[in-house]
Design a protein around this motif. Structure first.
Motif, PDB file in Angstrom:
ATOM      1  N   ALA A 270       0.836  -1.202   0.000  1.00 57.81           N
ATOM      2  CA  ALA A 270       0.000   0.000   0.000  1.00 57.81           C
ATOM      3  C   ALA A 270       0.869   1.248   0.000  1.00 57.81           C
ATOM      4  O   ALA A 270       1.892   1.310   0.684  1.00 57.81           O
ATOM      5  CB  ALA A 270      -0.923   0.002   1.213  1.00 57.81           C
ATOM      6  N   LYS A 271       0.469   2.234  -0.785  1.00 53.54           N
ATOM      7  CA  LYS A 271       1.173   3.503  -0.812  1.00 53.54           C
ATOM      8  C   LYS A 271       0.869   4.303   0.457  1.00 53.54           C
ATOM      9  O   LYS A 271      -0.118   4.068   1.144  1.00 53.54           O
ATOM     10  CB  LYS A 271       0.757   4.314  -2.035  1.00 53.54           C
ATOM     11  N   ARG A 272       1.737   5.250   0.753  1.00 49.44           N
ATOM     12  CA  ARG A 272       1.515   6.137   1.895  1.00 49.44           C
ATOM     13  C   ARG A 272       0.222   6.936   1.705  1.00 49.44           C
ATOM     14  O   ARG A 272      -0.049   7.433   0.599  1.00 49.44           O
ATOM     15  CB  ARG A 272       2.692   7.105   2.037  1.00 49.44           C
ATOM     16  N   CYS A 273      -0.576   7.033   2.754  1.00 45.88           N
ATOM     17  CA  CYS A 273      -1.813   7.802   2.672  1.00 45.88           C
ATOM     18  C   CYS A 273      -1.513   9.272   2.381  1.00 45.88           C
ATOM     19  O   CYS A 273      -0.573   9.847   2.937  1.00 45.88           O
ATOM     20  CB  CYS A 273      -2.605   7.681   3.978  1.00 45.88           C
ATOM     21  N   ASP A 274      -2.277   9.857   1.483  1.00 47.71           N
ATOM     22  CA  ASP A 274      -2.043  11.235   1.054  1.00 47.71           C
ATOM     23  C   ASP A 274      -3.396  11.939   0.964  1.00 47.71           C
ATOM     24  O   ASP A 274      -4.255  11.569   0.156  1.00 47.71           O
ATOM     25  CB  ASP A 274      -1.344  11.232  -0.308  1.00 47.71           C
ATOM     26  N   ARG A 275      -3.594  12.956   1.782  1.00 47.29           N
ATOM     27  CA  ARG A 275      -4.879  13.655   1.797  1.00 47.29           C
ATOM     28  C   ARG A 275      -5.116  14.425   0.502  1.00 47.29           C
ATOM     29  O   ARG A 275      -6.249  14.824   0.202  1.00 47.29           O
ATOM     30  CB  ARG A 275      -4.953  14.599   2.987  1.00 47.29           C
TER      31      ARG A 275
END
Length: 319
Positions: A270-275
């Motif tokens: 999973a990619k880093r969460c990005d708002r």
């Protein structure tokens, strides 16, 4: 989690799905839920959380707490990984340990390791020099973005890759003597859609002639239906034909295995969460395979009866 009083499905039927979901770093509850919803006949079989944990442990799949790794226990593995990935950050190291060393470890342990052994990398990470760009895609299989990577051409090695950007899944990443041969580049694309069993809606690339084969094949089919690491420049004389051929014979298979492992790791991490990101957050392979679970559209074209015709026609034109 639903209780069950039905027999457990045969292991040979559910084991491949368990391994696939485990590789995508899904927890026990998520795996059991997916098995119930997609992979077992609930009229005949059932599986509960307790029984699943017994099956998982019998398959040798241990969670982070069961493995119980510490800074000391991962030190040897970290030394090995740092030789190949000297600039890998905490998230990437966690993924590398899991996919290449079968080590499941918490972020806290890796953070403590970096604080002790690599404080300079922690300082670099806090620089926050990232420049953001915007990208938009309508859904899964809306498009493939394809391009070549030329840093290795001075060694006689050409890299080419294709990405499904909505999910972030790497569809192919291949190394060969060249990345300028349209017939070779076309084969990457046709092999991929043949393996998938469907094609995408459109392709996107620069204007390089090496990508014309993909564009033409895509048109025909629609009508009918980071790597930062390089080889030491002083290793060999690229102008010497014999040395160049021996170098490619030795390194191309090795590099392709490394690239395949990289693709598998990226596609299942999973990619880093990005708002700031409006595209789905999650594991690329899961987004690509089950876009409906992420409220996304799927634009794949499943009718591929003309694939062999397209392969023959396009390759003959490019000869």
């Amino acid at each position: 989690m639903p209780n069950q009083y039905k027999p457990t499905p045969p292991l040979d039927e559910i084991a491949p799905h368990i391994l696939c979901l485990w590789k995508a770093c899904q927890n026990d509850r998520q795996i059991v839920r997916t098995l119930w919803e997609k992979h077992i006949d609930t009229e005949r079989y059932g599986i509960g959380l307790t029984k699943f944990r017994e099956i998982r442990e019998s398959m040798g799949l241990q969670c982070t707490r069961q493995q119980g790794h510490t800074i000391e226990s991962i030190h040897e593995a970290m030394i090995d990984l740092r030789q190949m990935y000297p600039k890998a950050g905490i998230r990437e190291v966690i993924s590398l340990l899991f996919h290449e060393k079968n080590i499941s470890i918490s972020r806290t342990v890796v953070s403590s390791y970096f604080a002790i052994f690599k404080p300079e990398l922690v300082h670099e990470c806090k620089a926050q020099c990232l420049k953001r760009r915007r990208f938009w895609a309508a859904g899964v299989n809306d498009l493939f973005a394809v391009n070549q990577h030329d840093k290795w051409l001075r060694f006689g090695l050409g890299l080419h890759t294709g990405i499904e950007p909505f999910s972030g899944r790497i569809m192919w990443i291949c190394v060969w003597h060249s990345n300028r041969n349209p017939q070779l580049i076309l084969s990457y694309y046709l092999d991929t859609i043949e393996e998938l069993g469907h094609m995408l809606l459109i392709t996107q690339s620069d204007l390089g002639t090496e990508n014309f084969g993909i564009a033409n094949a895509q048109t025909l089919l629609c009508f009918e239906t980071v790597l930062d690491h390089s080889v030491n420049e002083g290793l060999y004389d690229v102008g010497n034909t014999l040395q160049n051929m021996v170098f490619c014979w030795v390194f191309i298979p090795w590099l392709q295995r490394e690239l395949d492992a990289y693709r598998d790791r990226v596609n299942n991490t999973a990619k880093r969460c990005d708002r700031n990101k409006i595209l789905p957050h999650g594991v690329p392979s899961l987004i690509y395979d089950s876009p409906q679970d992420f409220n996304a559209l799927d634009f794949k074209v499943s009718h591929l009866v003309t694939l062999d015709v397209a392969r023959h026609l396009m390759c003959s034109r490019l000869l």
